[in-house]
Motif scaffolding. Structure first.
Motif, PDB file in Angstrom:
ATOM      1  N   ASN A   1      39.151  36.272  36.152  1.00 12.73           N
ATOM      2  CA  ASN A   1      40.600  36.350  36.401  1.00 12.73           C
ATOM      3  C   ASN A   1      41.055  37.798  36.553  1.00 12.73           C
TER       4      ASN A   1
ATOM      5  N   GLN B   1      39.199  40.401  37.534  1.00  8.40           N
ATOM      6  CA  GLN B   1      38.677  40.924  38.797  1.00  8.40           C
ATOM      7  C   GLN B   1      39.495  40.423  39.984  1.00  8.40           C
ATOM      8  N   GLU B   2      39.847  39.151  39.971  1.00  4.17           N
ATOM      9  CA  GLU B   2      40.642  38.586  41.053  1.00  4.17           C
ATOM     10  C   GLU B   2      42.035  39.198  41.089  1.00  4.17           C
ATOM     11  N   ASN B   3      42.614  39.406  39.923  1.00  2.59           N
ATOM     12  CA  ASN B   3      43.954  39.974  39.845  1.00  2.59           C
ATOM     13  C   ASN B   3      43.990  41.396  40.397  1.00  2.59           C
ATOM     14  N   LEU B   4      42.951  42.174  40.098  1.00  2.00           N
ATOM     15  CA  LEU B   4      42.895  43.552  40.585  1.00  2.00           C
ATOM     16  C   LEU B   4      42.476  43.631  42.046  1.00  2.00           C
ATOM     17  N   ARG B   5      41.700  42.651  42.475  1.00  2.47           N
ATOM     18  CA  ARG B   5      41.208  42.675  43.860  1.00  2.47           C
ATOM     19  C   ARG B   5      42.334  42.430  44.859  1.00  2.47           C
ATOM     20  N   LYS B   6      43.269  41.584  44.511  1.00  2.00           N
ATOM     21  CA  LYS B   6      44.343  41.241  45.440  1.00  2.00           C
ATOM     22  C   LYS B   6      45.351  42.377  45.521  1.00  2.00           C
ATOM     23  N   LYS B   7      45.439  42.981  46.693  1.00  2.15           N
ATOM     24  CA  LYS B   7      46.375  44.083  46.921  1.00  2.15           C
ATOM     25  C   LYS B   7      47.117  43.852  48.232  1.00  2.15           C
TER      26      LYS B   7
ATOM     27  N   THR C   1      47.809  49.188  48.814  1.00  2.70           N
ATOM     28  CA  THR C   1      46.607  49.895  49.257  1.00  2.70           C
ATOM     29  C   THR C   1      46.947  51.260  49.823  1.00  2.70           C
TER      30      THR C   1
ATOM     31  N   ILE D   1      36.411  47.136  33.685  1.00  6.60           N
ATOM     32  CA  ILE D   1      36.880  46.719  35.015  1.00  6.60           C
ATOM     33  C   ILE D   1      38.193  47.409  35.368  1.00  6.60           C
TER      34      ILE D   1
ATOM     35  N   PRO E   1      41.064  49.980  36.281  1.00  7.10           N
ATOM     36  CA  PRO E   1      41.044  51.258  37.002  1.00  7.10           C
ATOM     37  C   PRO E   1      41.683  52.360  36.163  1.00  7.10           C
TER      38      PRO E   1
ATOM     39  N   LYS F   1      51.452  41.545  38.540  1.00  6.99           N
ATOM     40  CA  LYS F   1      50.039  41.891  38.340  1.00  6.99           C
ATOM     41  C   LYS F   1      49.832  42.565  36.990  1.00  6.99           C
TER      42      LYS F   1
END
Length: 285
Positions: free
Chosen positions: A51, A53-59, A64, A164, A166, A175
């Motif tokens: 969860n 990783q998915e939350n941080l991946r979505k930008k 971006t 994980i 940043p 987020k």
């Protein structure tokens, strides 16, 4: 014959073990419950990792692009202390890039389970077109995000989860709230396994207060470097030395004074223009 005797011996051993287990009143519980709890904890941890990783991946494209600009300005300052001066300098640079950026300073009073505190971060307000209208979107920039979730004697599971995160966070409130929920829950479990009490500054209420309490926005004056398109190397060096160049870029409220036409009676004692300049007070600090 040898193999047959070995099979019989193994069967006798199995029967002996089973008879010992059946004679113990807690044998069934210890055999079933402990592996089940371990399996549940492992599953919950893997779910949290996924969860997060998915939350941080979505930008979004805006996130971006903003992250790219922040990294561009901070690439030579990753080892510097994330002081208020540095954040103010970055706000100035982001305003030069065309963003509506400001330094947010939050503060909150003590309440049950949450001591008082204060924090500062960078806020970006974007205007996006939604369904034919314009909607304001608030993005949060935190230069020292990962360290906010450090705990004492972390377990291996918590270390994996917190790694994980940043160092520099750029994202919206939704987020950020999800991250706080996941990490604070994992921190609570990590501290419990270590036999430690949860400090009030690692509770979800305290962590949310950092970014979602009442915020005082520091006014930022656009630097002359923006309009002149000059490089900011002098100002960047000033961040380290604390010189007047940096102070001017961040805190200056100076504006050129209007020079009034001299009156004729001033001409007797000297030039009115000279008199005007002699009484000007320019404060760039």
């Amino acid at each position: 014959m040898g193999s047959l005797e070995e099979e019989r011996l193994l069967q006798m051993v199995r029967d002996f073990i089973e008879s010992e287990e059946s004679s113990s009143p807690n044998s069934h519980t210890s055999k079933q419950t402990l592996p089940l709890n371990h399996s549940n904890n492992h599953f919950n941890h893997k779910t949290s990792v996924f969860n997060l990783q998915e939350n941080l991946r979505k930008k979004t494209d805006a996130e971006t692009e903003l992250l790219g600009n922040v990294i561009k300005h901070m690439k030579n300052r990753t080892e510097m202390k994330k002081s208020t001066s540095l954040k103010m300098w970055l706000v100035t640079r982001l305003n030069c890039d065309g963003y509506h950026a400001s330094l947010c300073q939050t503060s909150w009073l003590t309440r049950p389970g949450c001591p008082s505190g204060s924090y500062d971060y960078i806020e970006i307000i974007l205007e996006e077109n939604e369904s034919g209208g314009v909607e304001s979107v608030r993005l949060i920039v935190d230069l020292d995000f990962k360290s906010q979730f450090e705990v004492a004697r972390p377990t291996a599971s918590y270390l994996e989860l917190s790694s994980i995160l940043p160092t520099i966070f750029v994202g919206n409130e939704k987020k950020l709230r999800r991250i706080i929920t996941i990490l604070c829950s994992a921190a609570k479990e990590s501290l419990r396994e270590r036999g430690l009490h949860i400090p009030p500054w690692r509770t979800a209420a305290y962590m949310q207060s950092k970014w979602f309490s009442w915020c005082r926005n520091e006014p930022i004056i656009i630097s002359p470097f923006c309009s002149s398109r000059q490089t900011s190397s002098d100002a960047e060096d000033g961040i380290k030395n604390g010189d007047s160049t940096t102070k001017f870029m961040i805190n200056s409220k100076w504006a050129p004074e209007k020079i009034m036409k001299s009156k004729r009676k001033d001409m007797n004692d000297g030039s009115g223009l000279t008199f005007q300049f002699s009484n000007m007070s320019i404060n760039c600090f």
